[in-house]
Scaffold this motif. Sequence first.
Motif: not given
Length: 336
Positions: A104-109, A127-129, A153-155, A171-172
């Motif tokens: 579930e948390f990955k949906k915040c990423i 992705e951010y939206a 944000v994961w890079l 943007f970040f």
Amino acid sequence: MFSIKTAQHSRHARGGWRNGFAFVKPIDPQSMHNTEIVFRESLRLASPSARSFLSLLDTAVRKKAFVRFNIYLVVILAIVLSSAARLYAQTVPPSGFVVVDSTEFKKCIVKLSGNIDESSLGKIHEEYARAKTFASQNEGSGLCRSGAEGVVVWLDSLGGDVGTAIKIGRFFRSKNAMTVVPDSAVCASACVLALLGGVERSVIGSVGIHRPFGTSPSDSVNQSQSALRSVNELIYAYLDEMNISSRVLDAMNAVQPEEVRWLDFDECDALGVCGTDPAWKDYNDSMFAKKLGISKLTLYSRRSVANEVCASEKTIRGRMACRQEIVANGTKQGSE
């Protein structure tokens, strides 16, 4: 444009830093308290072998065997070592903490991966939206990062276009995003510029730098000089905007384009690639001081006292409880 030739360097090329850990500092005693809850529950629910390992880690920290060891690393290991603890953490994660292995948390990423080109910025916006919508719908559930619209944000990129990476970083920053290079991920070349856009920057994977250069061949030395000066001025202005020392650019220019310098923890920390933006920290300190009804000067004074007084506590929980009490109340019960 930064060279994509960094791809020839293995993810494991950095040696010792490959297994390095970064940290995310607690913003206030409440987030420290939430971290303590997960740590305690992780110990309770972990297998006997996991509990033994975590006890050894606690002992190592108390003996200062790991000078830069952070409480968040202990929590991460606790969650990873116990599937039961992971289930618990999905429902009661600490404020401001990245829950490991939570679907579930990955949906915040928001994930920035692959080559960075002109199309990357639009993809990041989309992705951010998406992530922001999920975070808003689950606000207060503890699934997403607290504050800053709940997005992390994961890079994982070997670089690409410098101009686009800078736009992504800006943007970040406009979103007060937290940028993370997760375990087994690589952020090299232009990707580092995007990483620097985060107000909080945590590196668990690999970060590599080298000198930026144009991909188009030059017809003269003057043309090469002009191109080099142009990209350096662009990066210098961006670093200043992000409150990052120009030493980062100096470090980049010291490495040949066909090579990569992998940053160890001390280098990442000293250059400011890892860490927290000073303006963001000042804002959070201001909000926390207001919440306590004290000035920032008093807050910093209490933290200084807590660092000294709580150093004698023999356990992680003891130090955390001690710090929470002193920062919140100005004194520790039983102390003069």
